[in-house]
Motif scaffolding. Structure first.
Motif, PDB file in Angstrom:
ATOM      1  N   VAL A   6      -9.493   2.201  -6.224  1.00 36.36           N
ATOM      2  CA  VAL A   6      -8.614   2.995  -7.082  1.00 36.36           C
ATOM      3  C   VAL A   6      -9.009   2.717  -8.531  1.00 36.36           C
ATOM      4  CG1 VAL A   6      -6.241   3.493  -7.764  1.00 36.36           C
ATOM      5  CG2 VAL A   6      -6.746   2.805  -5.408  1.00 36.36           C
ATOM      6  N   VAL A   8      -2.350   7.741   2.176  1.00 39.44           N
ATOM      7  CA  VAL A   8      -3.653   7.451   1.572  1.00 39.44           C
ATOM      8  C   VAL A   8      -4.651   8.521   2.010  1.00 39.44           C
ATOM      9  CG1 VAL A   8      -5.563   5.801   1.452  1.00 39.44           C
ATOM     10  CG2 VAL A   8      -3.203   4.974   1.484  1.00 39.44           C
ATOM     11  N   MET A  34       0.849  -1.188   0.000  1.00 38.37           N
ATOM     12  CA  MET A  34       0.000   0.000   0.000  1.00 38.37           C
ATOM     13  C   MET A  34       0.881   1.233   0.000  1.00 38.37           C
ATOM     14  SD  MET A  34      -3.303  -0.576  -0.066  1.00 38.37           S
ATOM     15  CE  MET A  34      -4.007   0.943   0.595  1.00 38.37           C
ATOM     16  N   VAL A  38      -0.072   1.482   7.241  1.00 37.82           N
ATOM     17  CA  VAL A  38      -0.003   2.601   6.312  1.00 37.82           C
ATOM     18  C   VAL A  38       0.473   3.810   7.113  1.00 37.82           C
ATOM     19  CG1 VAL A  38      -1.332   4.145   4.818  1.00 37.82           C
ATOM     20  CG2 VAL A  38      -1.779   1.682   4.783  1.00 37.82           C
ATOM     21  N   MET A  81      -6.391   0.495   7.791  1.00 43.63           N
ATOM     22  CA  MET A  81      -5.104   0.807   7.183  1.00 43.63           C
ATOM     23  C   MET A  81      -4.019   0.982   8.239  1.00 43.63           C
ATOM     24  SD  MET A  81      -5.891   3.133   3.810  1.00 43.63           S
ATOM     25  CE  MET A  81      -7.315   4.030   4.404  1.00 43.63           C
ATOM     26  N   GLY A  85      -0.165  11.660  -2.029  1.00 40.14           N
ATOM     27  CA  GLY A  85      -1.224  10.827  -1.485  1.00 40.14           C
ATOM     28  C   GLY A  85      -1.996  10.119  -2.577  1.00 40.14           C
ATOM     29  N   VAL A  86      -2.461   8.922  -2.269  1.00 39.25           N
ATOM     30  CA  VAL A  86      -3.307   8.168  -3.190  1.00 39.25           C
ATOM     31  C   VAL A  86      -4.727   8.195  -2.638  1.00 39.25           C
ATOM     32  CG1 VAL A  86      -3.811   5.900  -4.167  1.00 39.25           C
ATOM     33  CG2 VAL A  86      -1.434   6.669  -3.960  1.00 39.25           C
ATOM     34  N   VAL A 116      -2.652   8.430   6.983  1.00 43.47           N
ATOM     35  CA  VAL A 116      -4.006   8.363   6.434  1.00 43.47           C
ATOM     36  C   VAL A 116      -4.689   9.687   6.745  1.00 43.47           C
ATOM     37  CG1 VAL A 116      -6.206   7.136   6.392  1.00 43.47           C
ATOM     38  CG2 VAL A 116      -4.086   5.885   6.880  1.00 43.47           C
ATOM     39  N   LEU A 148      -8.405   7.021  -2.243  1.00 48.05           N
ATOM     40  CA  LEU A 148      -9.275   5.866  -2.452  1.00 48.05           C
ATOM     41  C   LEU A 148     -10.693   6.355  -2.703  1.00 48.05           C
ATOM     42  CD1 LEU A 148      -8.077   3.249   0.191  1.00 48.05           C
ATOM     43  CD2 LEU A 148      -7.186   3.747  -2.092  1.00 48.05           C
ATOM     44  N   ALA A 195      -5.631  -3.450  -1.776  1.00 44.43           N
ATOM     45  CA  ALA A 195      -6.676  -2.444  -1.586  1.00 44.43           C
ATOM     46  C   ALA A 195      -8.079  -3.042  -1.457  1.00 44.43           C
ATOM     47  CB  ALA A 195      -6.625  -1.414  -2.714  1.00 44.43           C
TER      48      ALA A 195
END
Length: 488
Positions: A234, A193, A189, A330, A325, A224-225, A333, A227, A288
């Motif tokens: 994603v 996020v 991951m 992670v 997460m 950052g990704v 977050v 969600l 994910a």
């Protein structure tokens, strides 16, 4: 002279000098482009020399309340506001401070008392509004900072400032800095996020821009990704029909080989970043969906977080996702929840926002605590600024932006629970004691991660850039379990 010879000579010189320069640049930036930097919770430094000292937090969950929650109605109890409700706010209190265009030409500035009832809660006796009945139950687990302040008075510069350390767009976000410095402990991951949610009230709130979780001048793998709230977490997470995992693996291997050939000629560190991101995406295809699948959660989880936690896209669902997460290490977050901008209909909209967020925010703290994770997970709750003590609009139905002072809370990860820090004046309009600038908040967050904010820099445009900027910032040691501020 033959034009073809001239072109060939020019091409040769360009490639020769370009190759030398690219090789030098590649060597110089090689460490910056490495996406596999690992932090050592034991305190052992990684290749960047981080952490600088023993961290108290392994990870951060940042509950960002976009729009500016009203400290006056939630955390900063001032009896005089009830007593003088409807009376003019003394000019001596307002002074010459900047006002937004929405109230600068307002004929009067009537004091507006809190819309809820305040009471003291927990053994610590913290004053919290009855609009937050669940947060009141965790009073002994949180540190409420009532003296936050910022120079920004409008949303975009305000939310940009607190998230990136600058009011000017384009700087790296706090989560990107954490990812860059400490890397990820979960190779399946991203280190950073982002989850978005929208209040259920009629107030849509200010827009949220992806640059708020961007990497700025840092390598792009640290952005950052986000969600998504529906469908695949994603975009393009699933392979097209007819493509097996083996096919996809073979494609990526060939693509990586081509990219490495390109890197050998250009030396562009972003190519290595691209390769690592393709690999991360491949691993996320399995990780994910598993995180977003709540079928393994017991009924007690939804009793704790509320029924909204079953519905993807809600704040409660995102809080539960944040815990899942965090369980999987992670690093950072961040939840953005829109709708806290109550210029009108304060009674209706503020109550709706609290109803959306109160139970789940408190549940997250309780859940982490019950699982033995709160000690090494830093949780931050708050927005870009607060609201005015005077009313806005007809009969003072709303409140304007106010950056001079506002409230936030922190919990876990080395923060002392049951603390109320900082004081505002009797109108909750100016700081009276122990001011905490948003730069100080970021310095304290980094400190909990074992990072000295003054030594954590990235060379860009000839300057050693920092999350806390070039202005003075200090760690708010009085709210920490370990009040020392070691520097390695």
């Amino acid at each position: 002279m033959n034009i073809h010879n001239l072109a060939s000579r020019r091409k040769f010189v360009s490639q020769a000098f370009g190759g030398v320069g690219a090789a030098a640049l590649g060597t110089l930036l090689q460490g910056y482009a490495n996406a596999d930097v690992q932090s050592q919770v034991s305190g052992k430094a990684n290749k960047f020399g981080l952490p600088h000292f023993q961290p108290t937090a392994k990870r951060v969950i940042y509950l960002f309340m976009s729009g500016g929650p009203s400290h006056i109605d939630l955390f900063d109890y001032k009896p005089i506001l009830e007593q003088k409700h409807g009376e003019e706010l003394p000019p001596s209190v307002r002074g010459n401070q900047r006002l937004t265009g929405m109230t600068a030409k307002q004929k009067g500035f009537p004091v507006c008392g809190p819309i809820g009832q305040f009471a003291q809660h927990g053994e610590c006796g913290a004053w919290i509004s009855d609009l937050l009945p669940y947060t009141s139950k965790i009073a002994d687990d949180i540190a409420i900072i009532r003296s936050m302040n910022t120079e920004a008075i409008n949303h975009d510069p305000g939310i940009t400032f607190i998230n990136t350390g600058s009011q000017i767009p384009g700087q790296p976000s706090a989560g990107a800095w954490a990812s860059y410095g400490l890397g990820s402990e979960n190779q399946n991951m991203p280190a950073y996020v982002v989850l978005l949610s929208q209040g259920n009230g009629k107030n849509p709130g200010q827009p949220i821009f992806s640059r708020l979780w961007g990497s700025g001048f840092l390598p792009s793998n640290h952005q950052g990704v986000m969600l998504r709230s529906s469908g695949d977490p994603v975009l393009y997470l699933k392979d097209p029909d007819g493509i097996t995992r083996e096919n996809r693996r073979d494609q990526l291997d060939h693509l990586a080989a081509l990219n490495r050939l390109k890197f050998q000629t250009s030396g562009d560190p972003e190519i290595e970043t691209r390769i690592s991101q393709y690999e991360m995406a491949f691993r996320m295809q399995a990780a994910a969906p598993e995180i977003a699948d709540l079928s393994d959660e017991p009924e007690s989880t939804f009793q704790l977080y509320g029924e909204d936690a079953r519905q993807p896209g809600t704040y409660a669902f995102n809080c539960l996702m944040a815990r899942r997460m965090a369980e999987r290490d992670v690093r950072f977050v961040q939840l953005f929840h829109r709708g806290w901008d109550q210029h009108v209909s304060l009674q209706t909209h503020l109550r709706a926002q609290c109803l959306d967020t109160d139970q789940a925010s408190a549940a997250l703290i309780t859940d982490l605590k019950n699982r033995g994770m709160l000690n090494d997970t830093l949780v931050i709750w708050g927005g870009e600024f607060g609201r005015t003590a005077y009313g806005q609009g007809k009969l003072g139905s709303g409140r304007d932006h106010h950056g001079r002072c506002f409230s936030m809370w922190m919990a876990g990860g080395g923060v002392r629970g049951g603390v109320s820090y900082g004081q505002t004046d009797e109108f909750a309009y100016n700081i009276a004691e122990n001011g905490v600038h948003i730069r100080d908040l970021n310095a304290t967050m980094l400190h909990c991660l074992g990072i000295d904010h003054e030594r954590f820099t990235y060379r860009f445009q000839g300057l050693d850039q920092r999350l806390t900027g070039v202005e003075h910032a200090h760690v708010v040691s009085d709210i920490l379990l370990d009040r020392s501020t070691p520097h390695g």
